[in-house]
Design a protein around this motif. Structure first.
Motif: not given
Length: 242
Positions: A50-56, A229-242
């Motif tokens: 995938p294009p890097v820009a499309h990846c969280a 799962r912790h990694f996913a939570a860190m990504v969510s925070l980085r992307e502005g998620g809850d």
């Protein structure tokens, strides 16, 4: 566009294991959690990256291939990772992914001088892990599942070494802000670990390993199981998620 965490599948498990438990991508997606937007790219199977820009973020699975085989899909992924690192894309490389990420950043990968590490083993966090966002709240020592013959023999310049044991000095590291490699398998459970030992019984016995002892040592790895799962939570925070 909602960015996804892409699971980059770089291998397939033993047929008997897949028939009973699923494959690397299944285990990784389950570990990321049902609330995570996940995309699958079968890199080994020929899917386009995938294009890097499309990846969280991306999570690179394990594989039965060897990084030093320099297979065409692996070389292409290594170049992709090199470019992704320059953008500070969050990356989690598991086993083969750990090794390929390390080499993409300038480290050295090859056969471990002690041979294969397999089974449930204890891991020790290094002092640098105390301030690392992914590892900081974990106990200093905890069990992990492993099966690997190759290792990151020399970490890339600038990498932060986070965890080790007596066999493997580079069991976990961080590059830049949020790119991680873990040599162990946080996505395995006890049944998968036992199946991997049984699936390699003949090879292990020829190498002088006590298969019965390895099977007896297999146990739950609840701390390691939290990492994806912790990694996913860190990504969510980085992307502005809850």
């Amino acid at each position: 566009m909602v960015k996804k965490i892409y699971v980059l599948k770089v291998g397939t498990t033993f047929p008997a294991v897949e028939a009973q438990f699923g494959d690397f991508d299944d285990w990784t997606a389950a570990a990321l959690g049902s609330g995570t937007a996940v995309g699958l790219v079968d890199v080994e199977g020929g899917d386009d990256l995938p294009p890097v820009a499309h990846c969280a973020a991306v999570v690179i699975t394990g594989s039965h291939a060897m990084v030093t085989d320099n297979l065409p899909w692996s070389v292409a992924l290594e170049a992709w990772l090199r470019a992704a690192l320059e953008t500070d894309l969050p990356i989690l490389g598991v086993c083969y992914g750990h090794q390929l990420l390390g080499r993409a950043a300038g480290g050295e990968v090859g056969d471990h001088p002690k041979g294969k590490e397999i089974g449930t083993v204890d891991l020790t966090l290094l002092p640098e892990a105390e301030s690392d966002p992914l590892f900081e709240n974990l106990p200093k020592t905890f069990p992990v599942h492993t099966t690997h013959r190759q290792s990151v023999l020399r970490l890339p310049e600038g990498a932060t070494r986070l965890a080790s044991n007596a066999y493997e000095p580079n069991h976990a590291y961080r590059l830049r802000e949020m790119a991680y490699g873990v040599q162990f398998h946080p996505e395995y459970n006890v049944d998968i670990m036992r199946a991997y030992i049984e699936g390699q019984r003949e090879e292990l016995e020829k190498a002088g390993k006590d298969v019965a002892a390895l099977l007896a040592e297999v146990r739950d790895t609840p701390v390691a199981a939290q990492l994806i799962r912790h990694f996913a939570a860190m990504v969510s925070l980085r992307e502005g998620g809850d």
